[in-house]
Design a protein around this motif. Structure first.
Motif, PDB file in Angstrom:
ATOM      1  N   PRO A  95      -1.847   2.032  -4.684  1.00 42.80           N
ATOM      2  CA  PRO A  95      -3.089   2.425  -3.992  1.00 42.80           C
ATOM      3  C   PRO A  95      -4.201   1.419  -4.261  1.00 42.80           C
ATOM      4  CG  PRO A  95      -2.776   3.778  -5.942  1.00 42.80           C
ATOM      5  CD  PRO A  95      -1.545   2.916  -5.829  1.00 42.80           C
TER       6      PRO A  95
ATOM      7  N   THR B 117      -8.400  -4.285  -0.297  1.00 41.98           N
ATOM      8  CA  THR B 117      -8.868  -3.401  -1.371  1.00 41.98           C
ATOM      9  C   THR B 117     -10.209  -2.766  -1.045  1.00 41.98           C
ATOM     10  OG1 THR B 117     -10.098  -5.087  -2.617  1.00 41.98           O
ATOM     11  CG2 THR B 117      -7.734  -4.863  -3.088  1.00 41.98           C
TER      12      THR B 117
ATOM     13  N   GLU C 269       0.806  -1.226   0.000  1.00 43.48           N
ATOM     14  CA  GLU C 269       0.000   0.000   0.000  1.00 43.48           C
ATOM     15  C   GLU C 269       0.838   1.274   0.000  1.00 43.48           C
ATOM     16  OE1 GLU C 269      -4.358  -0.172   1.411  1.00 43.48           O
ATOM     17  OE2 GLU C 269      -3.107  -0.713   3.140  1.00 43.48           O
ATOM     18  N   LYS C 270       2.108   1.163   0.337  1.00 46.05           N
ATOM     19  CA  LYS C 270       2.987   2.328   0.252  1.00 46.05           C
ATOM     20  C   LYS C 270       3.292   2.683  -1.201  1.00 46.05           C
ATOM     21  CE  LYS C 270       5.308   1.326   4.660  1.00 46.05           C
ATOM     22  NZ  LYS C 270       6.600   0.948   5.311  1.00 46.05           N
TER      23      LYS C 270
ATOM     24  N   ARG D  21      -6.999   0.626  -2.960  1.00 49.78           N
ATOM     25  CA  ARG D  21      -8.411   0.980  -2.862  1.00 49.78           C
ATOM     26  C   ARG D  21      -8.894   1.862  -4.013  1.00 49.78           C
ATOM     27  NH1 ARG D  21     -11.009  -0.207   1.889  1.00 49.78           N
ATOM     28  NH2 ARG D  21      -9.678  -1.184   3.463  1.00 49.78           N
ATOM     29  N   GLU D  22      -7.995   2.233  -4.917  1.00 56.06           N
ATOM     30  CA  GLU D  22      -8.397   3.065  -6.054  1.00 56.06           C
ATOM     31  C   GLU D  22      -8.806   2.235  -7.264  1.00 56.06           C
ATOM     32  OE1 GLU D  22      -5.532   6.068  -6.953  1.00 56.06           O
ATOM     33  OE2 GLU D  22      -5.390   6.754  -4.858  1.00 56.06           O
TER      34      GLU D  22
END
Length: 330
Positions: free
Chosen positions: A221, A306, A217-218, A223-224
């Motif tokens: 992204p 996600t 996640e770094k 969740r996009e």
């Protein structure tokens, strides 16, 4: 060029795609499957612990490759770098005696395996999984379940690749990608050693996976994503279980939507089942029996991270990306 052959050698399986190349005019090319094969060779057996390929794992892999070489030539494709490309992934990156593997492959296929980076592996998987999806999206024919940007997740034996991308101003775009050393074989050997695994083993594996996802996640992204597309054997096997298929059927499985609820249920059942029980599942390949629970756990943790309510399983993956790279090299 009338045909190409792509080979993907991972930690758990080795796979072949022989594809016919059809030129339609106006620079439009169609790739048609002629033969797809998969063997469970477990090349990565013990690599996480010993740092080297086991002799028996190498011989299993070479035996499968001999059969692939025969199939390629029988299809009228001459072995060579213009028509055959083999990529080798996670276990090969980690093995100290990789030269033995490289020499054996060269002797059988006449080409060297390309030990691709995790980023290369991710991008090839992305191209393979999304080529047809992006065409549909560009024509406005994609369903809401398969809308860009796409998050392609490739769960292998030793590593998992994440790529986020899709259409941007009518041009293909890979926005972010990362490979992490979390896969079904690695997690099984490292944590889920009992049959069935203990609660403590599952908790340790979950913590390991979640820590890797923190790193993902770094960079990516998660969740996009407009849609989550999962490739390779873990995802397609879970999709087959969700469909309750009596046997593996790639046409039925391709682009199957699996809900987060079904995934959690299947993962829970696999984690408490014994190997003998898993072997009775109609879609289960014998070589996945001992690692499918770990793979499903990785998949479930990824989907939860996600925030998506489902994933789409795709039979098109890194093999298709490798085939396209032979047809339209950069």
């Amino acid at each position: 060029m009338s045909g190409v052959a792509a080979i993907d050698c991972g930690t758990n399986s080795i796979r072949l795609l022989i594809a016919d190349v059809v030129f339609l005019g106006d620079d439009e090319v169609q790739v048609v499957d002629a033969d797809r094969r998969m063997e469970i060779v477990r090349l990565g057996q013990g690599v996480d612990e010993t740092g080297a390929f086991a002799p028996e794992a190498l011989e299993r892999t070479f035996e499968a490759l001999r059969g692939y070489a025969e199939a390629i030539e029988a299809h009228g494709i001459e072995l060579g770098p213009d028509t055959v490309r083999m990529v080798a992934t996670s276990a090969t990156r980690d093995a100290g005696n990789r030269q033995v593997f490289v020499d054996g492959v060269r002797e059988i296929l006449g080409v060297e395996p390309e030990v691709v980076t995790g980023l290369d592996e991710a991008e090839l998987s992305f191209v393979g999984a999304t080529a047809e999806l992006e065409a549909l999206a560009a024509e406005g024919e994609a369903s809401e379940d398969l809308a860009p940007p796409f998050l392609v997740v490739d769960i292998g034996g030793g590593s998992t690749e994440f790529v986020l991308g899709g259409l941007d101003d009518d041009e293909d775009l890979v926005r972010a990608a990362l490979s992490v050393n979390v896969g079904c074989v690695r997690m099984s050997e490292r944590h889920l050693r009992d049959d069935p695994p203990t609660k403590e083993q599952v908790e340790a594996a979950t913590a390991d996976i979640d820590a890797a996802l923190d790193e993902v996640e770094k960079v990516v992204p998660l969740r996009e994503a407009g849609s989550v597309v999962c490739v390779a054997g873990t995802a397609t096997t879970v999709a087959g279980i969700a469909l309750d298929l009596p046997e593996y059927d790639s046409e039925r499985i391709h682009h199957t939507r699996v809900s987060a609820e079904d995934l959690e249920r299947i993962t829970g059942e696999l984690l408490v089942s014994r190997h003998a029980e898993r072997s009775e599942i109609g879609v289960m390949h014998p070589g996945r029996v001992d690692v499918i629970a770990a793979g499903a756990l990785v998949l479930s943790r990824v989907l939860a991270r996600t925030g998506a309510d489902h994933f789409t399983a795709s039979e098109h993956d890194i093999l298709d990306g490798v085939a396209w790279s032979l047809i339209a090299p950069e």
